[in-house]
Enzyme design. Structure first.
Site, mmCIF file in Angstrom:
data_model
loop_
_atom_site.group_PDB
_atom_site.id
_atom_site.type_symbol
_atom_site.label_atom_id
_atom_site.label_comp_id
_atom_site.label_asym_id
_atom_site.label_seq_id
_atom_site.Cartn_x
_atom_site.Cartn_y
_atom_site.Cartn_z
ATOM 1 C CG LEU A 1 -8.867 -44.854 58.466
ATOM 2 C CD1 LEU A 1 -7.341 -44.589 58.300
ATOM 3 C CD2 LEU A 1 -9.766 -44.443 57.124
ATOM 4 N N GLY B 1 -10.418 -38.532 63.923
ATOM 5 C CA GLY B 1 -11.501 -38.722 62.885
ATOM 6 C C GLY B 1 -10.715 -39.907 61.898
ATOM 7 N NE ARG C 1 -17.925 -41.974 52.239
ATOM 8 C CZ ARG C 1 -17.241 -40.715 52.140
ATOM 9 N NH1 ARG C 1 -17.112 -39.965 51.356
ATOM 10 N NH2 ARG C 1 -16.733 -40.441 53.456
ATOM 11 N NE ARG D 1 -53.087 -57.946 63.694
ATOM 12 C CZ ARG D 1 -54.048 -58.087 64.726
ATOM 13 N NH1 ARG D 1 -54.979 -59.206 64.778
ATOM 14 N NH2 ARG D 1 -54.041 -57.297 65.839
ATOM 15 C CD GLN E 1 -57.150 -42.919 52.388
ATOM 16 O OE1 GLN E 1 -57.392 -41.933 53.308
ATOM 17 N NE2 GLN E 1 -57.756 -42.760 51.031
ATOM 18 C CD GLU F 1 -16.913 -47.253 53.999
ATOM 19 O OE1 GLU F 1 -16.131 -46.553 54.396
ATOM 20 O OE2 GLU F 1 -16.264 -48.278 53.404
ATOM 21 N N GLY F 2 -18.726 -43.588 56.880
ATOM 22 C CA GLY F 2 -19.145 -42.064 57.301
ATOM 23 C C GLY F 2 -20.565 -41.793 57.665
#
Length: 398
Positions: free
Chosen positions: A135, A141, A253, A278, A289, A374-375
């Site tokens: 497309l 666009g 989407r 780690r 924290q 998808e936009g």
């Protein structure tokens, strides 16, 4: 709409709870086992070999979402989203293959006649042919402003124009391509065509060198009087945008939004594992924290986005009018969540996370692609705002 109905669009049917649980276990085992091996191979070579497509097809992973009547597994859409979440924890190219093949049939099937269903739709679902959704154009666009044109001469269209950013546009068998009748404007002049990858007058430029999603081929396409049989047109003249956007865009989407959730879960898993392993100044990172708070924020972020995605999926499965706007909301929220989660997950790894020896480095790169698939979020916000104002206007008029 020929044989296509609510029972044949991947919404209403479903596997039993036991069947689905077993299938999900199988997918999870593959993603953590063979999928990880493929990820390493793809990153090392920059290519997705044909053997991966074959393996995915043989496992039945390319035909999960389609109805049994079309050769699929017959999952409900919500069930399919549960598997999409798992696949998305794998390499982005694996996710892309599974997402595209399990979705493209949705655009074709409602407009296909019986001959086209046997020739294109069912072979695509079976993984026997590759169909690339075509497309997007450079300089335009992805809606009614497409400028690729066709002129009709008897039983043949002649196609002229350019397309770009076409996923699997290099290795496909057909381009599911959208153009307009020469001289037309607006959506009423658009057509959807299945164009043979090797048709004369078609030039394919490989543009696969990307930041992430390594191995997925992308193409820029140039057409100059490329012949396409009228028999390869889906629907009628004027149906082009309906094929492209109709029953395809909303579930796609939602699927991309769920892929954001799955990839974020993978990033969180890597961050938690590293924080537990780690040790600095005699303490695990997980005991600090500042690190624990980032992990907690990620967990809440993921769960909130997942709840919205599943809500959108359920609304689409039930055929609710709200599903379209919800799909844009889900994509918008999920992609922003993914950005935050992967950034924090990388930070938990410290400087080491910047090195390609760490899986989080690949996950971080792959996440960036979701921001435009998808936009973009700007498009999603436009869709949502339009829906909000429309509902307000309707309420005011009552």
């Amino acid at each position: 709409m020929t044989i296509t109905s609510i029972a044949l669009d991947g919404r209403g049917s479903a596997l039993s709870e036991a069947e689905y649980a077993q299938l999900k276990d199988d997918v999870e085992a593959w993603v953590r086992g063979a999928g990880e091996a493929w990820a390493e191979r793809i990153e090392a070579s920059g290519e997705v070999p044909e053997e991966l497509w074959t393996e995915l097809r043989e496992h039945g992973f390319l035909s999960l979402a389609a109805p049994v009547e079309l050769g699929g597994r017959g999952l409900s859409f919500v069930q399919w989203m549960g598997l999409m979440e798992v696949f998305s924890r794998s390499h982005a190219s694996v996710r892309m293959i599974v997402h595209v093949v399990n979705g493209t049939w949705r655009a074709m099937n409602p407009f296909a006649n019986d001959e086209q269903r046997e020739r294109f739709v069912k072979p695509s679902i079976a993984g026997e042919i590759k169909v690339a959704f075509t497309l997007t154009e450079p300089g335009n666009g992805t809606g009614a402003d497409i400028t690729s044109t066709v002129r009709r001469d008897g039983d043949t269209y002649y196609l002229t124009g350019r397309k770009h950013l076409i996923t699997f546009g290099v290795r496909c068998d057909y381009w599911l391509l959208f153009a307009r009748l020469e001289g037309s404007t607006g959506k009423h002049g658009t057509v959807a065509l299945l164009v043979d990858r090797h048709a004369p007058g078609a030039t394919v430029l490989d543009t696969s060198e990307t930041m992430g999603v390594r191995g997925t081929d992308h193409a820029e396409l140039v057409f100059s009087d490329t012949p396409v049989p009228v028999a390869n047109r889906l629907g009628e003249e004027g149906d082009g945008l309906a094929v492209a956007l109709g029953g395809f865009l909303t579930p796609s989407r939602i699927s991309v939004a769920m892929s954001c959730v799955g990839l974020a879960e993978r990033a969180q898993e890597l961050a938690v594992d590293y924080a537990l392993r780690r040790v600095t100044f005699g303490k695990q990172l997980a005991e600090r924290q500042a690190i624990a708070f980032q992990i907690a924020e990620n967990e809440a972020d993921i769960e909130a986005a997942k709840a919205l995605v599943l809500h959108a999926a359920a609304q689409w499965q039930e055929g609710r009018e709200s599903a379209s706007a919800l799909s844009s909301m889900a994509k918008m929220i999920a992609v922003d969540m993914l950005t935050r989660v992967t950034d924090k997950a990388l930070q938990v790894h410290g400087g080491l996370g910047y090195w390609k020896t760490q899986t989080i480095e690949r996950v971080y790169r792959d996440a960036r692609a979701q921001r435009f698939e998808e936009g973009t979020n700007e498009i999603q916000k436009t869709v949502v705002a339009r829906d909000v104002f429309h509902r307000a206007a309707v309420k005011e008029s009552k």
